[in-house]
Design an enzyme around this catalytic site. Structure first.
Site, PDB file in Angstrom:
ATOM      1  N   LYS A 102       0.827  -1.206   0.000  1.00 47.20           N
ATOM      2  CA  LYS A 102       0.000   0.000   0.000  1.00 47.20           C
ATOM      3  C   LYS A 102       0.862   1.258   0.000  1.00 47.20           C
ATOM      4  O   LYS A 102       0.584   2.225  -0.715  1.00 47.20           O
ATOM      5  CB  LYS A 102      -0.910   0.002   1.233  1.00 47.20           C
ATOM      6  CG  LYS A 102      -1.781   1.257   1.343  1.00 47.20           C
ATOM      7  CD  LYS A 102      -2.542   1.311   2.643  1.00 47.20           C
ATOM      8  CE  LYS A 102      -1.778   2.040   3.716  1.00 47.20           C
ATOM      9  NZ  LYS A 102      -2.454   3.228   4.240  1.00 47.20           N
ATOM     10  N   ASN A 103       1.921   1.256   0.807  1.00 45.49           N
ATOM     11  CA  ASN A 103       2.728   2.463   0.976  1.00 45.49           C
ATOM     12  C   ASN A 103       3.592   2.781  -0.244  1.00 45.49           C
ATOM     13  O   ASN A 103       4.199   3.853  -0.305  1.00 45.49           O
ATOM     14  CB  ASN A 103       3.604   2.351   2.223  1.00 45.49           C
ATOM     15  CG  ASN A 103       2.792   2.448   3.503  1.00 45.49           C
ATOM     16  OD1 ASN A 103       1.636   2.860   3.484  1.00 45.49           O
ATOM     17  ND2 ASN A 103       3.399   2.058   4.614  1.00 45.49           N
ATOM     18  N   CYS A 154      -5.821  13.242  12.534  1.00 45.13           N
ATOM     19  CA  CYS A 154      -5.346  11.866  12.378  1.00 45.13           C
ATOM     20  C   CYS A 154      -5.185  11.249  13.757  1.00 45.13           C
ATOM     21  O   CYS A 154      -4.711  11.896  14.687  1.00 45.13           O
ATOM     22  CB  CYS A 154      -4.018  11.839  11.635  1.00 45.13           C
ATOM     23  SG  CYS A 154      -3.398  10.183  11.319  1.00 45.13           S
ATOM     24  N   ARG A 186       1.392  14.622  12.134  1.00 47.45           N
ATOM     25  CA  ARG A 186       2.022  14.421  10.830  1.00 47.45           C
ATOM     26  C   ARG A 186       2.058  15.738  10.043  1.00 47.45           C
ATOM     27  O   ARG A 186       1.416  15.875   9.006  1.00 47.45           O
ATOM     28  CB  ARG A 186       1.267  13.367  10.005  1.00 47.45           C
ATOM     29  CG  ARG A 186       1.252  11.975  10.610  1.00 47.45           C
ATOM     30  CD  ARG A 186       0.744  10.985   9.590  1.00 47.45           C
ATOM     31  NE  ARG A 186       0.533   9.664  10.142  1.00 47.45           N
ATOM     32  CZ  ARG A 186       0.238   8.597   9.410  1.00 47.45           C
ATOM     33  NH1 ARG A 186       0.097   8.697   8.115  1.00 47.45           N
ATOM     34  NH2 ARG A 186       0.063   7.420   9.962  1.00 47.45           N
ATOM     35  N   ASP A 234       5.110   1.066  11.795  1.00 49.69           N
ATOM     36  CA  ASP A 234       3.888   0.417  11.331  1.00 49.69           C
ATOM     37  C   ASP A 234       3.752  -1.033  11.802  1.00 49.69           C
ATOM     38  O   ASP A 234       2.749  -1.680  11.532  1.00 49.69           O
ATOM     39  CB  ASP A 234       3.808   0.453   9.795  1.00 49.69           C
ATOM     40  CG  ASP A 234       3.298   1.789   9.276  1.00 49.69           C
ATOM     41  OD1 ASP A 234       2.862   2.620  10.096  1.00 49.69           O
ATOM     42  OD2 ASP A 234       3.334   2.002   8.053  1.00 49.69           O
ATOM     43  N   ARG A 284      -8.550  -0.552   4.853  1.00 51.93           N
ATOM     44  CA  ARG A 284      -7.676   0.454   4.245  1.00 51.93           C
ATOM     45  C   ARG A 284      -6.310  -0.126   3.901  1.00 51.93           C
ATOM     46  O   ARG A 284      -5.654   0.370   2.976  1.00 51.93           O
ATOM     47  CB  ARG A 284      -7.483   1.640   5.188  1.00 51.93           C
ATOM     48  CG  ARG A 284      -8.711   2.526   5.364  1.00 51.93           C
ATOM     49  CD  ARG A 284      -8.373   3.725   6.239  1.00 51.93           C
ATOM     50  NE  ARG A 284      -7.137   4.336   5.805  1.00 51.93           N
ATOM     51  CZ  ARG A 284      -6.107   4.642   6.598  1.00 51.93           C
ATOM     52  NH1 ARG A 284      -6.180   4.415   7.904  1.00 51.93           N
ATOM     53  NH2 ARG A 284      -5.004   5.186   6.110  1.00 51.93           N
TER      54      ARG A 284
END
Length: 429
Positions: free
Chosen positions: A22-23, A126, A131, A316, A408
Protein backbone atom coordinates in the site's frame (compact mmCIF):
# COMPACT_ATOMS: atom_id res chain seq x y z
CA UNK A 1 -20.70 -1.22 9.91
CA UNK A 2 -18.75 -4.46 9.46
CA UNK A 3 -17.25 -6.34 12.38
CA UNK A 4 -14.85 -9.28 12.57
CA UNK A 5 -15.43 -12.19 14.97
CA UNK A 6 -12.47 -14.31 16.03
CA UNK A 7 -12.45 -17.48 18.14
CA UNK A 8 -8.90 -17.81 19.44
CA UNK A 9 -6.66 -20.73 20.20
CA UNK A 10 -5.92 -22.17 16.75
CA UNK A 11 -2.39 -22.37 15.30
CA UNK A 12 -1.85 -21.12 11.76
CA UNK A 13 -0.60 -23.54 9.11
CA UNK A 14 -0.40 -23.10 5.35
CA UNK A 15 0.42 -20.36 2.86
CA UNK A 16 -0.44 -16.66 2.94
CA UNK A 17 0.19 -14.73 -0.30
CA UNK A 18 1.60 -11.26 0.32
CA UNK A 19 -0.09 -8.41 -1.57
CA UNK A 20 1.51 -5.38 -3.18
CA UNK A 21 2.60 -2.64 -0.79
CA UNK A 22 0.00 0.00 0.00
CA UNK A 23 2.73 2.46 0.98
CA UNK A 24 4.29 2.17 -2.49
CA UNK A 25 1.03 1.93 -4.46
CA UNK A 26 -0.32 5.30 -3.32
CA UNK A 27 2.71 7.44 -4.33
CA UNK A 28 3.07 5.41 -7.55
CA UNK A 29 -0.51 6.27 -8.47
CA UNK A 30 0.16 9.93 -7.64
CA UNK A 31 3.27 9.85 -9.86
CA UNK A 32 0.93 9.36 -12.84
CA UNK A 33 0.24 13.12 -12.65
CA UNK A 34 3.79 13.77 -13.88
CA UNK A 35 3.15 12.52 -17.42
CA UNK A 36 0.46 12.81 -20.08
CA UNK A 37 1.27 9.23 -21.09
CA UNK A 38 -0.22 6.06 -19.67
CA UNK A 39 1.26 4.55 -16.49
CA UNK A 40 0.50 0.86 -15.92
CA UNK A 41 0.86 -0.50 -12.38
CA UNK A 42 0.78 -4.25 -11.70
CA UNK A 43 0.39 -6.06 -8.36
CA UNK A 44 -1.85 -3.30 -6.96
CA UNK A 45 -3.66 -4.43 -3.77
CA UNK A 46 -7.45 -4.23 -3.50
CA UNK A 47 -7.76 -1.74 -0.65
CA UNK A 48 -10.11 1.04 0.40
CA UNK A 49 -7.25 3.55 0.22
CA UNK A 50 -6.55 2.63 -3.41
CA UNK A 51 -10.20 3.17 -4.30
CA UNK A 52 -10.21 6.51 -2.47
CA UNK A 53 -7.10 7.68 -4.34
CA UNK A 54 -8.75 6.73 -7.63
CA UNK A 55 -11.54 9.15 -6.70
CA UNK A 56 -9.04 11.88 -5.83
CA UNK A 57 -7.15 11.44 -9.11
CA UNK A 58 -10.46 11.40 -10.98
CA UNK A 59 -11.19 14.84 -9.54
CA UNK A 60 -8.07 16.11 -11.35
CA UNK A 61 -9.24 14.59 -14.65
CA UNK A 62 -7.17 11.41 -14.42
CA UNK A 63 -8.65 8.26 -15.96
CA UNK A 64 -8.02 5.07 -14.00
CA UNK A 65 -8.95 1.76 -15.57
CA UNK A 66 -8.83 -1.49 -13.61
CA UNK A 67 -7.82 -4.26 -15.98
CA UNK A 68 -9.93 -7.42 -15.97
CA UNK A 69 -8.80 -10.86 -14.88
CA UNK A 70 -6.34 -12.78 -17.03
CA UNK A 71 -6.03 -16.55 -17.58
CA UNK A 72 -4.16 -18.15 -14.70
CA UNK A 73 -4.85 -15.35 -12.22
CA UNK A 74 -5.13 -16.56 -8.62
CA UNK A 75 -7.56 -15.28 -5.99
CA UNK A 76 -5.03 -12.97 -4.36
CA UNK A 77 -3.13 -11.81 -7.42
CA UNK A 78 -2.80 -8.05 -7.49
CA UNK A 79 -4.85 -6.02 -9.91
CA UNK A 80 -3.52 -3.94 -12.79
CA UNK A 81 -4.30 -0.22 -13.01
CA UNK A 82 -3.93 1.71 -16.24
CA UNK A 83 -3.69 5.41 -15.36
CA UNK A 84 -3.84 8.29 -17.83
CA UNK A 85 -3.34 11.91 -16.80
CA UNK A 86 -3.34 13.19 -20.38
CA UNK A 87 -5.65 16.06 -19.48
CA UNK A 88 -5.35 17.51 -15.98
CA UNK A 89 -8.46 19.67 -15.78
CA UNK A 90 -8.32 20.72 -12.13
CA UNK A 91 -5.29 21.45 -9.93
CA UNK A 92 -7.34 21.75 -6.73
CA UNK A 93 -7.55 18.85 -4.25
CA UNK A 94 -10.57 19.67 -2.06
CA UNK A 95 -10.85 19.16 1.69
CA UNK A 96 -13.65 16.58 1.45
CA UNK A 97 -11.29 14.26 -0.46
CA UNK A 98 -7.91 15.00 1.13
CA UNK A 99 -9.34 14.78 4.66
CA UNK A 100 -10.12 11.08 4.10
CA UNK A 101 -6.54 10.08 3.30
CA UNK A 102 -3.47 12.04 4.29
CA UNK A 103 -1.22 10.61 1.55
CA UNK A 104 -3.38 12.36 -1.03
CA UNK A 105 -1.72 15.65 0.01
CA UNK A 106 1.31 14.43 -1.96
CA UNK A 107 -0.44 15.33 -5.25
CA UNK A 108 0.89 18.83 -4.61
CA UNK A 109 4.38 17.87 -5.87
CA UNK A 110 3.48 16.42 -9.29
CA UNK A 111 0.74 19.00 -9.95
CA UNK A 112 3.11 21.87 -9.19
CA UNK A 113 5.95 20.37 -11.22
CA UNK A 114 3.88 19.67 -14.33
CA UNK A 115 1.12 22.29 -14.23
CA UNK A 116 2.93 25.12 -12.45
CA UNK A 117 0.27 25.38 -9.75
CA UNK A 118 -1.61 23.38 -7.13
CA UNK A 119 -4.17 24.12 -4.46
CA UNK A 120 -4.37 21.30 -1.96
CA UNK A 121 -6.33 21.16 1.28
CA UNK A 122 -4.42 20.83 4.50
CA UNK A 123 -4.98 17.25 5.73
CA UNK A 124 -7.54 16.72 8.45
CA UNK A 125 -7.02 15.21 11.89
CA UNK A 126 -5.35 11.87 12.38
CA UNK A 127 -5.56 9.34 15.18
CA UNK A 128 -1.78 8.84 15.31
CA UNK A 129 -0.48 12.36 15.62
CA UNK A 130 -0.28 15.55 13.66
CA UNK A 131 2.02 14.42 10.83
CA UNK A 132 2.70 18.05 9.88
CA UNK A 133 3.09 19.03 6.23
CA UNK A 134 5.52 21.86 6.93
CA UNK A 135 8.48 19.73 5.82
CA UNK A 136 6.78 19.09 2.47
CA UNK A 137 6.08 22.80 2.02
CA UNK A 138 9.69 23.78 2.83
CA UNK A 139 10.95 21.21 0.31
CA UNK A 140 8.82 22.71 -2.47
CA UNK A 141 9.94 26.22 -1.49
CA UNK A 142 13.50 24.95 -1.83
CA UNK A 143 12.68 24.14 -5.47
CA UNK A 144 11.47 27.67 -6.15
CA UNK A 145 7.75 27.39 -5.41
CA UNK A 146 5.80 30.26 -3.87
CA UNK A 147 3.57 28.90 -1.12
CA UNK A 148 0.61 30.59 0.57
CA UNK A 149 -1.88 29.25 3.10
CA UNK A 150 -5.39 30.40 2.28
CA UNK A 151 -8.58 29.22 3.94
CA UNK A 152 -7.16 25.87 5.00
CA UNK A 153 -5.54 25.27 1.61
CA UNK A 154 -1.88 25.19 0.59
CA UNK A 155 -1.63 27.24 -2.60
CA UNK A 156 1.59 26.53 -4.49
CA UNK A 157 2.72 28.38 -7.61
CA UNK A 158 5.68 28.03 -9.94
CA UNK A 159 4.45 29.62 -13.20
CA UNK A 160 7.84 29.28 -14.88
CA UNK A 161 8.43 25.80 -13.52
CA UNK A 162 10.45 24.50 -10.60
CA UNK A 163 14.22 24.81 -10.38
CA UNK A 164 16.66 22.37 -8.86
CA UNK A 165 17.78 23.04 -5.32
CA UNK A 166 19.27 21.57 -2.16
CA UNK A 167 16.60 20.09 0.11
CA UNK A 168 17.79 19.18 3.61
CA UNK A 169 15.17 17.56 5.83
CA UNK A 170 15.68 18.27 9.56
CA UNK A 171 14.23 14.85 10.28
CA UNK A 172 13.50 11.82 8.13
CA UNK A 173 10.13 12.15 6.40
CA UNK A 174 8.70 9.60 4.00
CA UNK A 175 6.01 11.97 2.71
CA UNK A 176 8.50 14.79 2.31
CA UNK A 177 10.93 12.56 0.42
CA UNK A 178 8.19 11.30 -1.93
CA UNK A 179 7.02 14.86 -2.60
CA UNK A 180 10.48 16.32 -3.19
CA UNK A 181 11.52 13.36 -5.35
CA UNK A 182 8.48 13.58 -7.64
CA UNK A 183 8.62 17.37 -7.92
CA UNK A 184 12.35 17.38 -8.70
CA UNK A 185 12.00 15.06 -11.70
CA UNK A 186 10.60 17.92 -13.81
CA UNK A 187 12.58 20.78 -12.22
CA UNK A 188 15.25 22.54 -14.25
CA UNK A 189 18.72 21.57 -13.09
CA UNK A 190 19.94 19.33 -10.29
CA UNK A 191 18.21 18.67 -6.99
CA UNK A 192 19.95 17.14 -3.98
CA UNK A 193 17.76 15.68 -1.23
CA UNK A 194 19.69 15.16 2.01
CA UNK A 195 18.50 13.17 5.03
CA UNK A 196 16.10 11.44 2.63
CA UNK A 197 13.95 8.57 3.82
CA UNK A 198 15.48 5.20 2.91
CA UNK A 199 12.31 3.09 3.00
CA UNK A 200 11.95 0.43 0.27
CA UNK A 201 8.80 2.19 -0.96
CA UNK A 202 10.91 5.28 -1.80
CA UNK A 203 13.20 3.08 -3.87
CA UNK A 204 10.22 1.46 -5.60
CA UNK A 205 8.79 4.84 -6.60
CA UNK A 206 12.23 5.98 -7.81
CA UNK A 207 12.56 2.80 -9.90
CA UNK A 208 9.23 3.55 -11.56
CA UNK A 209 10.17 7.20 -12.17
CA UNK A 210 13.43 6.05 -13.80
CA UNK A 211 11.39 3.83 -16.14
CA UNK A 212 9.38 6.97 -16.98
CA UNK A 213 12.59 8.77 -17.97
CA UNK A 214 13.64 10.44 -14.72
CA UNK A 215 17.33 10.72 -13.86
CA UNK A 216 17.66 9.65 -10.22
CA UNK A 217 20.60 8.27 -8.26
CA UNK A 218 20.90 7.38 -4.58
CA UNK A 219 17.34 6.23 -3.85
CA UNK A 220 17.49 3.99 -0.79
CA UNK A 221 20.29 6.09 0.72
CA UNK A 222 20.12 9.30 2.74
CA UNK A 223 21.18 11.41 -0.29
CA UNK A 224 19.15 11.36 -3.49
CA UNK A 225 20.28 13.29 -6.56
CA UNK A 226 17.79 14.15 -9.29
CA UNK A 227 18.69 15.65 -12.69
CA UNK A 228 15.53 17.31 -13.93
CA UNK A 229 14.13 16.42 -17.37
CA UNK A 230 11.71 18.32 -19.58
CA UNK A 231 9.18 15.50 -19.86
CA UNK A 232 8.38 12.08 -18.43
CA UNK A 233 6.81 9.29 -20.45
CA UNK A 234 4.61 6.32 -19.61
CA UNK A 235 5.90 3.07 -18.15
CA UNK A 236 4.88 -0.27 -16.69
CA UNK A 237 5.83 -1.14 -13.12
CA UNK A 238 5.01 -3.91 -10.63
CA UNK A 239 4.49 -2.83 -7.02
CA UNK A 240 6.88 -4.45 -4.52
CA UNK A 241 5.46 -6.82 -1.84
CA UNK A 242 4.08 -5.26 1.33
CA UNK A 243 6.64 -5.53 4.15
CA UNK A 244 4.12 -4.41 6.77
CA UNK A 245 1.63 -7.08 5.75
CA UNK A 246 4.53 -9.57 5.79
CA UNK A 247 5.54 -8.58 9.32
CA UNK A 248 1.93 -8.59 10.51
CA UNK A 249 1.28 -12.17 9.43
CA UNK A 250 4.70 -13.25 10.72
CA UNK A 251 3.72 -11.93 14.16
CA UNK A 252 0.36 -13.67 13.94
CA UNK A 253 2.16 -16.99 13.41
CA UNK A 254 4.56 -16.22 16.26
CA UNK A 255 1.53 -15.48 18.45
CA UNK A 256 -0.51 -18.59 17.64
CA UNK A 257 2.19 -21.12 16.80
CA UNK A 258 2.21 -23.03 13.54
CA UNK A 259 4.05 -23.09 10.23
CA UNK A 260 3.24 -20.61 7.46
CA UNK A 261 4.87 -19.65 4.16
CA UNK A 262 4.49 -15.94 3.44
CA UNK A 263 4.45 -16.26 -0.32
CA UNK A 264 6.22 -13.56 -2.31
CA UNK A 265 7.67 -11.86 0.78
CA UNK A 266 11.20 -10.45 0.60
CA UNK A 267 13.25 -10.61 3.83
CA UNK A 268 15.52 -7.66 2.97
CA UNK A 269 12.50 -5.34 3.16
CA UNK A 270 11.99 -5.95 6.90
CA UNK A 271 15.14 -7.57 8.26
CA UNK A 272 15.05 -5.65 11.56
CA UNK A 273 11.54 -6.90 12.31
CA UNK A 274 12.48 -10.48 11.39
CA UNK A 275 15.50 -10.25 13.73
CA UNK A 276 13.16 -9.23 16.57
CA UNK A 277 10.87 -12.18 15.83
CA UNK A 278 13.82 -14.58 15.97
CA UNK A 279 14.77 -13.06 19.32
CA UNK A 280 11.19 -13.69 20.45
CA UNK A 281 11.50 -17.38 19.58
CA UNK A 282 10.28 -17.77 16.01
CA UNK A 283 12.17 -19.73 13.36
CA UNK A 284 12.43 -17.80 10.10
CA UNK A 285 13.75 -19.14 6.81
CA UNK A 286 14.06 -17.33 3.50
CA UNK A 287 13.08 -19.53 0.54
CA UNK A 288 12.68 -19.08 -3.20
CA UNK A 289 8.93 -18.76 -2.62
CA UNK A 290 9.08 -16.21 0.20
CA UNK A 291 9.57 -16.35 3.97
CA UNK A 292 8.68 -19.36 6.13
CA UNK A 293 7.90 -18.73 9.79
CA UNK A 294 7.54 -21.48 12.39
CA UNK A 295 6.89 -21.46 16.13
CA UNK A 296 6.46 -24.77 17.88
CA UNK A 297 5.93 -25.44 21.58
CA UNK A 298 8.23 -23.00 23.31
CA UNK A 299 6.77 -19.75 24.58
CA UNK A 300 7.35 -16.22 23.38
CA UNK A 301 10.47 -14.47 24.72
CA UNK A 302 10.30 -10.78 25.74
CA UNK A 303 12.11 -8.15 23.66
CA UNK A 304 13.15 -4.50 23.92
CA UNK A 305 12.56 -2.46 20.76
CA UNK A 306 12.69 1.17 19.66
CA UNK A 307 10.97 2.18 16.44
CA UNK A 308 13.13 3.99 13.89
CA UNK A 309 13.14 4.96 10.23
CA UNK A 310 14.23 2.23 7.79
CA UNK A 311 16.30 0.11 8.20
CA UNK A 312 15.23 0.22 11.85
CA UNK A 313 12.15 -1.41 13.36
CA UNK A 314 9.11 0.11 11.57
CA UNK A 315 6.54 2.12 13.47
CA UNK A 316 3.89 0.42 11.33
CA UNK A 317 4.67 -2.89 13.12
CA UNK A 318 4.81 -1.46 16.64
CA UNK A 319 1.19 -2.25 17.54
CA UNK A 320 1.46 -5.79 16.18
CA UNK A 321 4.64 -6.46 18.19
CA UNK A 322 2.96 -5.12 21.31
CA UNK A 323 0.11 -7.58 20.82
CA UNK A 324 2.63 -10.41 20.50
CA UNK A 325 4.48 -9.33 23.65
CA UNK A 326 1.29 -9.49 25.75
CA UNK A 327 1.87 -13.27 25.84
CA UNK A 328 5.65 -13.18 26.34
CA UNK A 329 7.26 -14.93 29.30
CA UNK A 330 8.60 -11.80 30.96
CA UNK A 331 8.56 -8.03 30.54
CA UNK A 332 9.07 -6.23 27.22
CA UNK A 333 9.63 -2.58 26.38
CA UNK A 334 8.67 -0.75 23.20
CA UNK A 335 9.66 2.87 22.61
CA UNK A 336 7.80 4.75 19.86
CA UNK A 337 9.92 7.52 18.34
CA UNK A 338 8.12 8.23 15.05
CA UNK A 339 4.53 9.21 15.85
CA UNK A 340 2.98 10.60 18.99
CA UNK A 341 -0.39 9.14 20.03
CA UNK A 342 0.48 5.77 18.54
CA UNK A 343 -0.42 3.79 21.65
CA UNK A 344 -4.19 4.07 21.22
CA UNK A 345 -4.47 0.28 20.93
CA UNK A 346 -3.23 -0.17 24.51
CA UNK A 347 -6.60 0.36 26.21
CA UNK A 348 -8.26 -2.09 23.81
CA UNK A 349 -5.56 -4.75 24.37
CA UNK A 350 -6.17 -4.27 28.10
CA UNK A 351 -9.78 -5.32 27.53
CA UNK A 352 -8.41 -8.72 26.46
CA UNK A 353 -6.35 -8.99 29.66
CA UNK A 354 -3.06 -7.41 28.58
CA UNK A 355 -0.91 -5.67 31.20
CA UNK A 356 0.69 -2.58 29.67
CA UNK A 357 2.06 0.51 31.40
CA UNK A 358 2.65 3.73 29.44
CA UNK A 359 5.22 6.36 30.31
CA UNK A 360 5.43 8.97 27.54
CA UNK A 361 6.80 7.32 24.42
CA UNK A 362 7.67 4.07 26.26
CA UNK A 363 5.35 1.10 26.78
CA UNK A 364 6.20 -1.65 29.27
CA UNK A 365 4.39 -4.91 28.57
CA UNK A 366 4.16 -7.54 31.28
CA UNK A 367 3.43 -10.84 29.58
CA UNK A 368 0.38 -12.78 30.79
CA UNK A 369 -0.36 -16.48 30.64
CA UNK A 370 -3.67 -16.04 28.84
CA UNK A 371 -5.81 -13.47 27.10
CA UNK A 372 -9.62 -13.63 27.09
CA UNK A 373 -11.88 -12.62 24.25
CA UNK A 374 -13.93 -9.42 24.52
CA UNK A 375 -15.53 -6.80 22.28
CA UNK A 376 -12.89 -4.28 21.15
CA UNK A 377 -12.82 -1.24 18.87
CA UNK A 378 -10.24 -0.37 16.22
CA UNK A 379 -8.82 3.17 16.36
CA UNK A 380 -6.53 3.15 13.32
CA UNK A 381 -5.17 0.79 10.69
CA UNK A 382 -2.24 -0.79 12.57
CA UNK A 383 -4.02 -0.74 15.93
CA UNK A 384 -6.91 -2.70 14.45
CA UNK A 385 -4.72 -5.52 13.18
CA UNK A 386 -2.94 -5.71 16.55
CA UNK A 387 -6.31 -6.56 18.07
CA UNK A 388 -6.73 -9.35 15.52
CA UNK A 389 -3.33 -10.79 16.46
CA UNK A 390 -4.21 -10.75 20.16
CA UNK A 391 -7.63 -12.25 19.48
CA UNK A 392 -6.10 -15.16 17.55
CA UNK A 393 -4.49 -16.31 20.82
CA UNK A 394 -7.25 -15.30 23.24
CA UNK A 395 -9.63 -17.75 24.91
CA UNK A 396 -13.16 -17.50 23.56
CA UNK A 397 -14.62 -15.02 21.11
CA UNK A 398 -13.42 -11.51 20.31
CA UNK A 399 -15.47 -9.05 18.27
CA UNK A 400 -13.41 -6.36 16.52
CA UNK A 401 -15.56 -3.34 15.70
CA UNK A 402 -14.92 -0.54 13.15
CA UNK A 403 -12.95 -2.80 10.82
CA UNK A 404 -13.11 -0.30 7.98
CA UNK A 405 -9.65 0.66 9.25
CA UNK A 406 -8.46 -2.85 8.35
CA UNK A 407 -9.86 -2.60 4.84
CA UNK A 408 -7.68 0.45 4.24
CA UNK A 409 -4.47 -1.58 4.45
CA UNK A 410 -5.07 -5.33 4.49
CA UNK A 411 -6.44 -7.17 1.49
CA UNK A 412 -8.96 -9.89 2.44
CA UNK A 413 -7.36 -10.42 5.84
CA UNK A 414 -10.01 -12.77 7.18
CA UNK A 415 -9.82 -14.93 4.03
CA UNK A 416 -6.04 -15.24 4.24
CA UNK A 417 -6.12 -16.16 7.94
CA UNK A 418 -9.04 -18.59 7.71
CA UNK A 419 -7.27 -20.42 4.87
CA UNK A 420 -4.53 -21.20 7.43
CA UNK A 421 -6.90 -22.50 10.09
CA UNK A 422 -8.01 -19.39 11.97
CA UNK A 423 -11.63 -19.26 13.14
CA UNK A 424 -12.37 -15.77 11.81
CA UNK A 425 -15.33 -14.33 9.98
CA UNK A 426 -16.71 -10.98 8.89
CA UNK A 427 -20.14 -9.90 10.05
CA UNK A 428 -21.67 -7.30 7.73
CA UNK A 429 -23.90 -4.45 8.79
Amino acid sequence: MDRIRIAGGRPLNGTIPISGAKNATLPLMIASLLTPDRLILDNVPRLADVIQLQRILGNHGVDVMVAGKRPGDTAYQGQTLEISAAHVIDTTAPYELVSKMRASFWVIGPLLARMGEAKVSMPGGCAIGTRPVDLLIKALEGLGARIDIDGGYVVARAPKGLTGGHVVFPKVTVGGTHTALMAATLARGTTIIDNAAREPEITDVADCLIKMGAKITGAGTSRIVVEGVARLSGARHSVLPDRIETGTYAMAVAMTGGDVLLEGARPELLQSALDVLVEAGAEITATNEGIRIVRNGAGIAPVTVTTAPFPGFPTDLQAQLMALMTRAKGTSQITETIFENRFMHVQELARLGARIHLDGEKATIEGVERLKGAPVMATDLRASVSLVIAALAAEGDTMVNRVYHLDRGFERLEDKLSACGADISRISG
